[in-house]
Design an enzyme around this catalytic site. Structure first.
Site, PDB file in Angstrom:
ATOM      1  N   LYS A  59     -31.819 -10.272  50.785  1.00 44.51           N
ATOM      2  CA  LYS A  59     -32.348 -11.432  51.464  1.00 44.51           C
ATOM      3  C   LYS A  59     -33.775 -11.124  51.943  1.00 44.51           C
ATOM      4  CE  LYS A  59     -31.212 -13.490  55.925  1.00 44.51           C
ATOM      5  NZ  LYS A  59     -32.405 -12.948  56.495  1.00 44.51           N
ATOM      6  N   LYS A  66     -35.855  -4.927  51.463  1.00 40.06           N
ATOM      7  CA  LYS A  66     -35.579  -4.506  50.081  1.00 40.06           C
ATOM      8  C   LYS A  66     -36.832  -3.956  49.409  1.00 40.06           C
ATOM      9  CE  LYS A  66     -36.056  -9.132  48.596  1.00 40.06           C
ATOM     10  NZ  LYS A  66     -37.491  -9.154  48.354  1.00 40.06           N
ATOM     11  N   LYS A  68     -43.648 -14.024  47.018  1.00 40.79           N
ATOM     12  CA  LYS A  68     -44.512 -13.414  48.035  1.00 40.79           C
ATOM     13  C   LYS A  68     -45.433 -12.350  47.430  1.00 40.79           C
ATOM     14  CE  LYS A  68     -42.509 -11.688  51.849  1.00 40.79           C
ATOM     15  NZ  LYS A  68     -41.342 -11.073  51.621  1.00 40.79           N
ATOM     16  N   ASP A  91     -31.080 -14.544  47.335  1.00 38.37           N
ATOM     17  CA  ASP A  91     -29.904 -15.352  47.607  1.00 38.37           C
ATOM     18  C   ASP A  91     -29.288 -15.860  46.306  1.00 38.37           C
ATOM     19  OD1 ASP A  91     -29.891 -15.009  50.262  1.00 38.37           O
ATOM     20  OD2 ASP A  91     -29.896 -17.134  50.784  1.00 38.37           O
TER      21      ASP A  91
END
Lengths: 293, 452, 517
Positions: free
Chosen positions: A12, A17, A43, A129
């Site tokens: 998430k 991560k 991103k 997700d």
């Protein structure tokens, strides 16, 4: 020729991560492996700590602007020769990030990226997700073969992990990637550990490593570096090295059993009760209350 | 015989909300039909916010499917389109749309500009309405937007969405009524392959009765006809359900009542019944009514008389089947059965009408002047349609060009009367009304005409 | 992993992947160019053609999905499935009318085409369309027991991310037909001809089988849908005189004709946009030789085409005899045509695909006509030598690359005012406003009429006569030119270039500003 290891690491947003993936990459490259890290998050900052905090041009942006573009325009050497790639994607609130990932990964593969650069390990760092087909792309057949998820003991993170398990289960019928372990992140309290252990038990999954929350990581990130690079002798670097060694050797691949329908909610509520009981005795638990970041 | 629906059923559910896979569907998507609807308004310019192929696929699949109708003023590849590709899919298409609308104003000469979005913006979530609002604040052109993502529905949805956008975004809040003015709805351009001729024949007949008829589509006055919509005394809808949303909206906004007809009338009987029922609501003198019916009937039945030498020989009470949308299926079945002596065997209705109106449709078909009542089937799948037609002992098939070759192989008399009709060029041809009845007899006889 | 590397590494294709690269990335193709032939040549040599400029006003064009529909709709024992909302593939409803005009005596085969759609709606878009596609495939398989089922992806299926390969792996074992997913999402590429590559990618990946034997007399011809019935007969006739047989694909082909592509002696082109991917693919994967230029269009090109085929099939002697005979047969007719055109100094402007775009200047030159300019729907940088040779032979000429874009055609037309204007009928009705001898650029697939051919020797004479008649008599064009309304505002005629530089995009709010209004 030894077999190339292709691993997708889901998690998430904000769960750590990219930090974890970059540290794994750094640790593996220290071990002498040629590593390629592909950020699959609009991103586009997955590889920042491998490139001294700088952003690199993304695949989609390059395709959009470029004429006669080749792999060399999108693959950038970072720390220790790690091959850094960012798929890229739209600004928040516009476009389709999922389709972007499909387009970017298709381009790289059609251009024989692995033949050209011969990495021993490929790490896909995926926003996780698995909300739509695009974000499931890396676990389809022919892309990554093993999947890890980075998760804290936070309920929303576990919800995302459970969704990932559903995705894996779906694609496993068609030759998709299989699961190899949960990377438990930001685990400092015994109860957090217990929550994750119980989740792995319930979902018939394994835990690859417990990674504690550490100021060393934050410090390194602020300096635009991984912990492995900036503080190689720290305890935290040791944790990442151990994790990297585990991942490179781990051949355990399986289909986890996601909690279906209300099961997840019921399970979470059972923990919520336990947490509230404990809260009366401990005072440091806000961060693990379900729903909190 | 009155073909108005007296009770107005409420539409609660669509019979088939599952939308199963289909073989050879006989309609296009919401976008395709919206493009056709805008193009049918003279000097109205569609601006597509869609993939580059959407307009082209619909030129080939929809407009050419409607009797190879050409591109006209700004159709086909002349239509402005954002031609979205993977850049816009990933990064969003709003700036492209803004640029496209502004440059369309610069280049294309039109009276009304309608932004129609396809699936892509619907999926990636472009805020089309905001872009349109922004551009509108800077330019003095009539500009509206209809959300017509292809996956939103079929031809009927695209037609209604476009008209609803016009009513909501273009028409004023209030209007003065004009006595004797009627709007015509329910004839979907291109989906009704004879749309232009049909509307013009309805206009011709009602004008003769002294009414002012606003057909909107295929009228050279374009935008003016659109602006006249609120002034109507009555709205007439030629479908038991298509266009219903539009006239309901108009009733709500302008208090305009509407009359619904199950189908476009063909020939003497149904056309006379149609004008008699119109006259019940609108102010037409009995004298005028009688004169019009007499004149039109005389001409029409003279034509039937002159065709009868051949018809009595060539069409010895032949059983027939019709495949098409409600309006044509009903019109043709009734005309052939009630007036030309053909035996109605099978009616396949292909536009998936809501359950609520099916009873009315079936009544219209059971009501034929024959001891032989046709079997009525609702079916959209071309494979199933072929199975149904194959089972039936018929001599004549009125259907779409999808049926043509197997009909000819079976030795049937075949004529394309419903979408798609890739085997004929349709300009102003109509089978509607008195003139349409004559025209239909000519085309039917041409299938087998020759010396005795 | 692909077995062999293409000689030119840049154009390697990767059949392990579900989809090919879009043409702009694979062949550096462009659809935006306006200048001299010599410039496009120079730019393509420097790899500078592409994407540095863009349109700020666009009109409808095709898309990869539609071109794939066009290519696959006539596979004789295959079924086409459109995995999309219904509007994308409505043209497939025309299937029963296709080729039916060919008399049985001219060899029309028994035809029975069908198509299905997964009929994607709002719910499928949200919850995924794979399951419904699976049902659609099953229906097709049960109803018709086809040899192959082609599943065409769309914008919708691509954006919601349906995993077609995954589905195929799951249901292929229970399906009799070979399922071939085609990644022809409409938004996949800015260049619609990328759909051709998507079709070949699917064919190469799923259908073409390891050759059991080489058929020394078999010539693969990736045939466009503008290759008419009479064209096919002409090319068949010429090859037969060399003891060779054509394998026309995919138009009207059987699944087996696709499966045996790797057994052929050579792959010969009719249109580069259409055939290159198949040619290079067969060469890379199965060592089937391939040449990408020229198509058999015009005298010189027909003969080069025949000679190249002969080279790969060991028919060098036979081909010279054939050329001699054929030349002798048409020479008087060709002379008569040249005589008719001479003195008129007719000029030609041409719009079409790459094959005719680059073929027509030479063909008309052979007839004694002067080509002012050509338009092409896209341009790949694959064949610079061919362009160079063309300029040497006929001199420099104007080149426009645009995907239809009728308002640009309008301006170019006004600049050149040619005597004869050959055009595609689908360019937004542009031909209507031409006021001059505007004629169709080519006919289509099932056209069996004597006016339909353009290829080979018969095609040259027929097309020459066709151009001559158009040049002498054009009242339909006059009628249209006089009476048809013009949708473009006057000011567009003052505009210089329809494009803006990409880096300037966004700065310009309207064309009016560009011209300094």
């Amino acid at each position: 020729m030894k077999k190339r290891k292709e691993i997708a690491i889901y998690g998430k947003g904000g769960i750590g991560k990219s930090t974890t993936t970059s540290n794994i990459s750094a640790a593996l490259s220290d071990e002498g492996y040629t590593v390629m890290q592909i950020g699959c998050d609009p991103k586009s900052d997955s590889t920042n700590t491998l490139t001294n905090g700088k952003s690199i041009p993304t695949v989609l942006e390059t395709l959009r602007n470029g004429r006669n573009v080749g792999l060399e325009d999108m693959i950038h050497e970072g720390f220790n020769g790690i091959l850094c790639v960012e798929a890229g994607g739209p600004e928040p609130g516009v476009g389709c990030a999922g389709r972007g990932i499909i387009t970017a990964v298709e381009f790289l593969k059609q251009k024989f990226v692995f033949e050209e650069y011969s990495p021993d390990v490929v790490l896909y760092d995926v926003l996780g997700d698995v909300v739509c087909g695009g974000f499931a792309m890396p676990i389809r057949e022919g892309v990554a073969s093993q999947v890890y998820t980075v998760s804290s003991a936070d309920f929303m993170a576990l919800y995302a992990a459970n969704n990932l398990f559903k995705g894996i289960k779906k694609y496993s019928n068609n030759g998709g990637a299989l699961f190899s372990g949960i990377i438990a992140n930001s685990i400092n309290l015994p109860i957090q550990k217990r929550i994750l252990e119980d989740f792995s038990l319930q979902t018939k999954s394994t835990i690859a490593e417990f990674v504690p929350r550490s100021l060393t990581v934050t410090r390194s990130e602020l300096g635009g570096k991984t912990t492995i690079e900036s503080d190689p002798d720290s305890e935290q670097a040791g944790v990442y090295r151990k994790l990297a060694k585990h991942i490179i050797k781990n051949d355990n691949e399986y289909v986890p059993s996601p909690l279906e329908g209300d099961e997840l909610k019921i399970w979470a509520e059972s923990w919520s009760d336990k947490l509230l009981e404990q809260k009366e005795t401990e005072h440091d638990l806000e961060c693990v209350v379900p729903g909190a970041e | 015989m009155n073909n108005e629906i007296n009770s107005t059923p409420e539409f609660e559910s669509s019979p088939d909300t599952e939308y199963p896979p289909l073989e050879g569907p006989r309609f296009t998507c919401a976008l395709g039909s919206a493009i056709g609807t805008v193009l049918a308004i003279d000097r109205a310019i569609p601006i597509l916010h869609a993939g580059s192929g959407c307009g082209f696929a619909n030129l080939f699949g929809y407009q050419y499917g409607a009797g190879i109708q050409g591109v006209g003023y700004v159709g086909g590849c002349a239509t402005p389109s954002c031609n979205l590709s993977q850049d816009e899919v990933v990064f969003g298409g709003e700036s492209r749309l803004k640029e496209q609308i502004e440059n369309t104003f610069e280049i294309i000469d039109g009276d009304l500009y309608v932004v129609l979005n396809g699936c892509v913006p619907g999926l990636i979530g472009d805020d089309v309405q905001a872009v349109v609002k922004d551009v509108k604040s800077k330019f003095d052109y009539p500009l509206i937007h209809a959300d017509t993502s292809g996956f939103k529905g079929d031809s009927y949805v695209g037609y209604e969405e476009t008209l609803l956008a016009i009513v909501d975004q273009l028409l004023p809040e209030k209007a003065t009524k004009k006595k004797g003015l009627v709007n015509i709805f329910g004839v979907v351009p291109f989906q009704n392959i004879f749309w232009k001729g049909d509307l013009q024949e309805i206009k011709r007949i009602l004008t003769k009765l002294g009414l002012e008829v606003n057909i909107i589509f295929g009228d050279p006055e374009g935008l003016k006809t659109v602006e006249r919509i609120p002034e109507a005394e009555y709205n007439l809808v030629f479908s038991p359900w298509v266009g219903r949303k539009v006239v309901e909206k108009l009733e709500e906004k302008y208090n305009t009542p509407y009359l619904t007809f199950t189908h476009l009338p063909i020939g003497g009987q149904d056309t006379t019944a149609f004008i008699e029922s119109v006259v019940e609501k609108l102010d037409v003198s009995a004298e005028t009514l009688d004169r019009v019916i007499q004149e039109e009937s005389r001409d029409f039945y003279d034509d039937v008389d002159n065709a009868s030498d051949f018809m009595i020989f060539a069409f010895p009470t032949l059983p027939f089947a019709v495949v098409g949308d409600t309006t044509y299926a009903l019109g043709h079945t009734r005309f052939l059965a009630n007036e030309l002596g053909f035996i109605p065997s099978l009616v396949i209705i292909t536009d998936n009408p809501p359950l609520e109106v099916r009873k009315t449709i079936e009544e219209k078909l059971a009501d034929v002047d024959s001891p032989f009542k046709p079997k009525v089937v609702y079916q959209q799948d071309s494979y199933e349609i072929k199975q149904l037609v194959d089972k039936e002992q018929i001599a004549v098939l009125l259907a779409s060009s999808k049926e043509k070759h197997y009909a000819l192989e079976k030795g049937l008399l075949y004529l394309s009367i419903s979408f798609p009709a890739f085997d004929r060029v349709i300009l102003r041809k109509t089978y509607t009304g008195y003139k349409g009845g004559t025209s239909f007899i000519e085309d039917l006889c041409a299938l087998c005409a020759g010396p005795f | 992993m692909s077995k062999k590397l293409n000689k030119d590494k840049k154009w390697r294709i990767n059949l392990d992947e579900p989809a090919p690269l879009p043409k702009e990335q694979l062949w550096n193709s462009t659809k935006t160019f306006y200048g001299k032939a010599s410039e496009i040549l120079e730019k393509s040599r420097k790899h500078e053609l592409q994407q540095d400029q863009d349109r700020i006003f666009r009109q409808n064009a095709m898309c990869p999905n539609f071109t794939s529909v066009l290519r696959l709709m006539t596979i004789r024992d295959g079924i086409t499935i459109s995995h999309a909302p219904v509007g994308c593939a409505g043209y497939l409803n025309a299937q029963p009318q296709l080729f039916q005009g060919i008399p049985k005596e001219l060899g029309r085969p028994e035809l029975d085409f069908h198509w299905l759609t997964s009929n994607l709606r709002e719910n499928d878009v949200i919850f995924g369309g794979s399951e419904k596609l699976g049902k659609t495939i099953k229906l097709a398989d049960e109803r018709y027991k086809p040899r192959s089922i082609f599943v065409l992806a769309s914008c919708v299926s691509g954006i919601i991310g349906d995993d077609l390969e995954g589905l195929v792996r799951e249901i292929q074992p229970d399906t009799k037909a070979t399922i071939v997913p085609i990644h022809c999402e409409g938004t996949r590429s800015r260049i619609w001809q990328s759909g051709y590559d998507s079709v070949w990618h699917g064919v190469l990946k799923y259908l073409v089988r390891e050759p059991k034997k080489t058929q020394e007399d078999l010539v693969n011809i990736p045939a466009s849908f503008s290759l008419t019935w009479i064209d096919r007969q002409e090319l068949t006739r010429l090859l037969a005189k060399l003891g060779l047989r054509p394998n026309f694909v995919p138009e009207l082909a059987t699944t087996e004709q696709l499966e045996i592509l790797a057994e052929a002696a050579v792959t010969a082109p009719v249109c580069g946009s259409l055939g290159n991917y198949l040619g290079y693919g067969l060469e890379q994967e199965f060592d089937v030789p391939f040449f990408n230029y020229p198509p058999p269009f015009g005298l010189h090109n027909t003969e080069s085409w025949l000679r190249k085929i002969a080279e790969f099939t060991g028919k060098e002697n036979e081909v010279e005899k054939l050329i001699e005979e054929e030349r002798a047969a048409i020479e008087p007719k060709l002379e008569a045509l040249r005589k008719e055109f001479k003195g008129d100094e007719a000029t030609v402007l041409d719009w079409g695909g790459q094959a005719r775009g680059l073929g027509l200047p030479l063909l008309t030159h052979e007839l004694g006509l002067d080509v002012k300019g050509i338009g092409m729907y896209e341009y790949d940088e694959v064949i610079p030598e061919a362009v160079e040779e063309l300029i040497e032979k006929v001199g420099d000429f104007d080149v426009v690359v645009a995907d239809m874009q009728p308002y640009e055609l309008e301006q170019i037309f006004i600049k050149h005012k040619p005597d004869v204007y050959t055009t595609c009928p689908f360019t937004g009705g542009h031909f209507k406003r031409a006021h001059t001898a505007g004629v169709r650029h080519h006919s289509f697939r099932g056209d069996p009429t004597p006016n339909s051919p353009q290829y080979g020797y018969i095609g040259l004479i027929t097309y020459g006569n066709f151009l001559l008649r158009a040049h002498k008599h054009h009242t339909l064009n006059k009628t249209l030119g006089t009476h048809v309304r013009q949708p473009y505002k006057e000011k567009i005629y003052r505009q210089h270039s329809p494009f803006v530089k990409k880096e300037e995009k966004g700065k310009i709010t309207s064309l009016a500003k560009e011209e300094g209004k």
